[in-house]
Design a protein around this motif. Structure first.
Motif, mmCIF file in Angstrom:
data_model
loop_
_atom_site.group_PDB
_atom_site.id
_atom_site.type_symbol
_atom_site.label_atom_id
_atom_site.label_comp_id
_atom_site.label_asym_id
_atom_site.label_seq_id
_atom_site.Cartn_x
_atom_site.Cartn_y
_atom_site.Cartn_z
ATOM 1 N N GLU A 189 45.522 -9.353 -42.516
ATOM 2 C CA GLU A 189 45.100 -9.449 -41.120
ATOM 3 C C GLU A 189 44.389 -8.150 -40.724
ATOM 4 O OE1 GLU A 189 49.412 -8.003 -39.253
ATOM 5 O OE2 GLU A 189 48.552 -9.940 -38.699
ATOM 6 N N ARG A 190 43.429 -8.294 -39.819
ATOM 7 C CA ARG A 190 42.675 -7.121 -39.381
ATOM 8 C C ARG A 190 43.493 -6.385 -38.328
ATOM 9 N NH1 ARG A 190 38.422 -9.405 -38.700
ATOM 10 N NH2 ARG A 190 37.112 -8.655 -40.416
ATOM 11 N N VAL A 191 43.818 -5.118 -38.618
ATOM 12 C CA VAL A 191 44.598 -4.303 -37.688
ATOM 13 C C VAL A 191 43.681 -3.477 -36.782
ATOM 14 C CG1 VAL A 191 46.418 -2.561 -37.510
ATOM 15 C CG2 VAL A 191 46.421 -4.160 -39.407
ATOM 16 N N ALA A 192 42.576 -3.010 -37.319
ATOM 17 C CA ALA A 192 41.615 -2.231 -36.535
ATOM 18 C C ALA A 192 40.215 -2.625 -36.968
ATOM 19 C CB ALA A 192 41.835 -0.733 -36.747
ATOM 20 N N ALA A 193 39.320 -2.774 -36.005
ATOM 21 C CA ALA A 193 37.959 -3.204 -36.301
ATOM 22 C C ALA A 193 36.942 -2.183 -35.797
ATOM 23 C CB ALA A 193 37.683 -4.567 -35.661
ATOM 24 N N ASP A 194 35.978 -1.860 -36.655
ATOM 25 C CA ASP A 194 34.856 -1.006 -36.289
ATOM 26 C C ASP A 194 35.322 0.324 -35.689
ATOM 27 O OD1 ASP A 194 32.178 -0.360 -36.141
ATOM 28 O OD2 ASP A 194 31.924 -1.223 -34.136
ATOM 29 N N VAL A 195 36.186 1.012 -36.429
ATOM 30 C CA VAL A 195 36.656 2.324 -35.971
ATOM 31 C C VAL A 195 35.928 3.412 -36.755
ATOM 32 C CG1 VAL A 195 38.896 1.484 -35.224
ATOM 33 C CG2 VAL A 195 38.601 2.281 -37.570
ATOM 34 N N VAL A 196 35.803 4.578 -36.156
ATOM 35 C CA VAL A 196 35.048 5.668 -36.770
ATOM 36 C C VAL A 196 35.975 6.557 -37.595
ATOM 37 C CG1 VAL A 196 35.296 7.210 -34.766
ATOM 38 C CG2 VAL A 196 33.370 7.494 -36.342
ATOM 39 N N VAL A 197 35.483 6.967 -38.757
ATOM 40 C CA VAL A 197 36.216 7.897 -39.617
ATOM 41 C C VAL A 197 35.959 9.315 -39.119
ATOM 42 C CG1 VAL A 197 36.424 8.813 -41.958
ATOM 43 C CG2 VAL A 197 36.086 6.362 -41.602
ATOM 44 N N LEU A 198 37.043 10.054 -38.874
ATOM 45 C CA LEU A 198 36.930 11.426 -38.385
ATOM 46 C C LEU A 198 36.947 12.456 -39.506
ATOM 47 C CD1 LEU A 198 39.376 11.195 -35.346
ATOM 48 C CD2 LEU A 198 36.872 11.094 -35.287
ATOM 49 N N ALA A 199 37.770 12.224 -40.524
ATOM 50 C CA ALA A 199 37.900 13.186 -41.611
ATOM 51 C C ALA A 199 38.310 12.461 -42.873
ATOM 52 C CB ALA A 199 38.925 14.269 -41.254
#
Length: 220
Positions: free
Chosen positions: A162-172
């Motif tokens: 299941e998708r927990v987070a969608a289209d999130v930005v990678v910080l590090a």
């Protein structure tokens, strides 16, 4: 008719005056020569650079404010590597405690905040990645989805995701040694943690899915 006058021979006073003039001229020339020699041998003024110095003891996690630092000029040869640029240090967060008078460097801060420019309330959350190939393909600023594997509660077998987070930005992204380094190639199954920017509910979902997450890189 004009009468010719015979020059008067110099007297003792004239001779003393001439000796004094010669001494003054000699002393002046000697002083001038010494000044030129000192000027020629003096090293040029060292080149300086502006650095930021803490005005007081600061704790880890403090965001730098204008009153916390002051700008000073230091000889370039004495400036430590990674000294913060005064023009871009506003809002930097301290990664460790700093003493009053210490020159601030990049190792003492986390930069101008990993969450700079993110919406209010955004959290930086870690997501475990057990595939070195995925880590090698990630860069800060990439957009990803985070999937969580689902298991049968009885058998424990995987049933899907299941998708927990969608289209999130990678910080590090952690540094990997997959291409070989001082420690050699990364071992199979090596795990790293990627830092992503999410809202509070998604951060809670990611924490609940810890150990079952898969990262999917989105196309630009």
């Amino acid at each position: 008719m004009l009468r010719e006058t015979t020059p008067r021979p110099p007297g003792p006073r004239d001779r003393r005056r001439r000796r004094l003039v010669r001494r003054w001229l000699s002393a002046g020339l000697s002083a001038g020569a010494a000044g030129v020699a000192v000027w020629a041998l003096s090293p040029p003024a060292p080149q300086t650079r502006a650095v930021l110095v803490a005005t007081r003891d600061l704790p880890a996690g403090a965001a730098l404010a204008e009153a916390d630092v002051h700008r000073v000029q230091r000889p370039v040869a004495t400036v430590p590597d990674g000294a913060l640029d005064p023009a871009s240090a506003a809002g930097a967060v301290l990664a460790g405690a700093v003493r009053r008078g210490e020159v601030l460097t990049d190792t003492r801060t986390t930069g101008a905040g990993l969450l700079a420019g993110q919406p209010p309330g955004t959290l930086a959350t870690t997501v475990a990645v057990d595939d070195p190939a995925v880590l090698d393909g990630l860069r800060p600023g990439a957009r990803v989805d985070v999937l969580a594997r689902t298991d049968d509660p009885v058998t424990g077998l995987a049933t899907g995701a299941e998708r927990v987070a969608a289209d999130v930005v990678v910080l590090a992204v952690p540094a990997t040694t997959a291409s070989g380094g001082l420690l050699g190639p990364a071992p199979a199954g090596a795990t790293g943690s990627v830092l992503v920017a999410v809202d509070a509910p998604t951060a809670a979902d990611l924490a609940a899915a810890a150990g079952r997450t898969v990262l999917a890189l989105r196309a630009p």
